[in-house]
Design a protein around this motif. Sequence first.
Motif, mmCIF file in Angstrom:
data_model
loop_
_atom_site.group_PDB
_atom_site.id
_atom_site.type_symbol
_atom_site.label_atom_id
_atom_site.label_comp_id
_atom_site.label_asym_id
_atom_site.label_seq_id
_atom_site.Cartn_x
_atom_site.Cartn_y
_atom_site.Cartn_z
ATOM 1 N N GLU A 199 0.851 -1.187 0.000
ATOM 2 C CA GLU A 199 0.000 0.000 0.000
ATOM 3 C C GLU A 199 0.885 1.234 0.000
ATOM 4 O O GLU A 199 1.833 1.330 0.783
ATOM 5 N N ALA A 200 0.582 2.173 -0.895
ATOM 6 C CA ALA A 200 1.353 3.406 -1.022
ATOM 7 C C ALA A 200 0.427 4.597 -0.851
ATOM 8 O O ALA A 200 -0.657 4.643 -1.444
ATOM 9 N N THR A 201 0.853 5.550 -0.029
ATOM 10 C CA THR A 201 0.136 6.812 0.140
ATOM 11 C C THR A 201 0.997 7.916 -0.460
ATOM 12 O O THR A 201 2.175 8.062 -0.115
ATOM 13 N N LEU A 202 0.398 8.694 -1.352
ATOM 14 C CA LEU A 202 1.125 9.681 -2.143
ATOM 15 C C LEU A 202 0.559 11.070 -1.859
ATOM 16 O O LEU A 202 -0.649 11.291 -1.979
ATOM 17 N N GLY A 203 1.441 11.980 -1.494
ATOM 18 C CA GLY A 203 1.011 13.329 -1.170
ATOM 19 C C GLY A 203 1.318 14.320 -2.283
ATOM 20 O O GLY A 203 2.410 14.300 -2.859
ATOM 21 N N PHE A 204 0.355 15.169 -2.601
ATOM 22 C CA PHE A 204 0.501 16.210 -3.609
ATOM 23 C C PHE A 204 0.072 17.543 -2.982
ATOM 24 O O PHE A 204 -0.540 17.571 -1.916
ATOM 25 N N ASP A 205 0.370 18.614 -3.635
ATOM 26 C CA ASP A 205 -0.136 19.903 -3.180
ATOM 27 C C ASP A 205 -1.633 19.954 -3.449
ATOM 28 O O ASP A 205 -2.080 19.968 -4.603
ATOM 29 N N GLY A 206 -2.428 19.927 -2.384
ATOM 30 C CA GLY A 206 -3.883 19.996 -2.514
ATOM 31 C C GLY A 206 -4.549 18.703 -2.900
ATOM 32 O O GLY A 206 -5.737 18.708 -3.271
ATOM 33 N N ALA A 207 -3.834 17.572 -2.828
ATOM 34 C CA ALA A 207 -4.450 16.294 -3.188
ATOM 35 C C ALA A 207 -3.692 15.153 -2.525
ATOM 36 O O ALA A 207 -2.542 15.310 -2.103
ATOM 37 N N VAL A 208 -4.355 14.011 -2.437
ATOM 38 C CA VAL A 208 -3.734 12.810 -1.891
ATOM 39 C C VAL A 208 -4.186 11.618 -2.728
ATOM 40 O O VAL A 208 -5.313 11.601 -3.250
ATOM 41 N N ALA A 209 -3.309 10.634 -2.893
ATOM 42 C CA ALA A 209 -3.658 9.407 -3.604
ATOM 43 C C ALA A 209 -3.196 8.212 -2.785
ATOM 44 O O ALA A 209 -2.222 8.291 -2.033
ATOM 45 N N ARG A 210 -3.903 7.120 -2.940
ATOM 46 C CA ARG A 210 -3.534 5.876 -2.251
ATOM 47 C C ARG A 210 -3.726 4.719 -3.217
ATOM 48 O O ARG A 210 -4.710 4.670 -3.962
ATOM 49 N N ASP A 211 -2.783 3.787 -3.198
ATOM 50 C CA ASP A 211 -2.869 2.624 -4.064
ATOM 51 C C ASP A 211 -2.633 1.373 -3.234
ATOM 52 O O ASP A 211 -1.681 1.308 -2.448
ATOM 53 N N SER A 212 -3.498 0.377 -3.408
ATOM 54 C CA SER A 212 -3.389 -0.884 -2.686
ATOM 55 C C SER A 212 -3.396 -2.026 -3.683
ATOM 56 O O SER A 212 -4.336 -2.164 -4.484
ATOM 57 N N VAL A 213 -2.341 -2.847 -3.662
ATOM 58 C CA VAL A 213 -2.289 -4.030 -4.521
ATOM 59 C C VAL A 213 -2.006 -5.243 -3.654
ATOM 60 O O VAL A 213 -1.293 -5.161 -2.649
ATOM 61 N N SER A 214 -2.581 -6.375 -4.040
ATOM 62 C CA SER A 214 -2.439 -7.580 -3.226
ATOM 63 C C SER A 214 -2.521 -8.812 -4.100
ATOM 64 O O SER A 214 -3.313 -8.874 -5.049
ATOM 65 N N SER A 215 -1.702 -9.816 -3.768
ATOM 66 C CA SER A 215 -1.797 -11.130 -4.408
ATOM 67 C C SER A 215 -2.135 -12.195 -3.371
ATOM 68 O O SER A 215 -1.784 -13.362 -3.535
#
Length: 313
Positions: A199-215
Amino acid sequence: MKIALLGTGFGQAHAAVYTARRDIDVVMFGRNPDKTAAVAGKFGFASSTDMDRAFEDDFDLVDICLPVPLHAEYALRALDADRNALVELPLAGTMDDARRVVEAAGRSGKQVFVDMFERFIPANRALLDAVRAGTYGRLEQLTLWNWTAHLWPGVSLGLKTLPLEAMHSDMDIVTRTLGHPRSVDVTTVARDGDSAAVEATLGFDGAVARDSVSSLMPMSWGARGGYTATFSDGVLEAASSVGFDGKPNGTVTSYNAFGAHELDLPPADQYAAMIDHVLACLRGEADNDIAPVTALDALQLTLDIDHQANGNT
């Protein structure tokens, strides 16, 4: 059109597309004679363990579905042999190797394609179109997820491979909608060498993203994924399921002040659409939308995540 398909693991996903076409001839190449012959026979292809043939015979396209450390090497071999190349994700295991392919492709008169299959999924196109047009205002939060069983025989989806081979396509969506993040935080869990979650949490100016991958999922789960994109004036939510044949079932729902409604999107098989695009480009009927240079931003971010997940240098 003659195609040399290198690899009997994930190469089977490409083979399933090729076998449905009548305008191409395919030879499947692998390292193990028995396995290569068995897999090629399943799809009705000829087979060979002599990899040099892929660069010596008159193939129009070399389709590279080999382990990641070999991607750049074989793409460069194809260009040196005056062949077009299709490279499975990721383009390379390092940015230096990726840039070498970009530079070599630019010098050659041949085309190189990277299997950015997610660009051909209608749900993803709907998200990118909404961001570009400002349909729902500014994108503030993006959550992506992709949880899968082991649908590809012989392909490891452990912690060593999961970032580069499973998160790369999501990072392409992230970089094309939000750009490059100012912060990246990664959390992992590994069941064994072949099964894990990242799981990765990504920070931007004025935004946030999260990605979850699983096997970590059982075979009965198949593969499922989607996204939730929260804008200043609405939400887009996508959900899909996909099996080994690469044919997804999915929906995209729009939510705004006027209510919720499901978008009317065309059905699509992303792998077939990607390969159709490659063949159209080779026939001179389309411009290359998945050239190596277009994959560099997503690859850099994916390698940043892989570095945190595995401590790679």
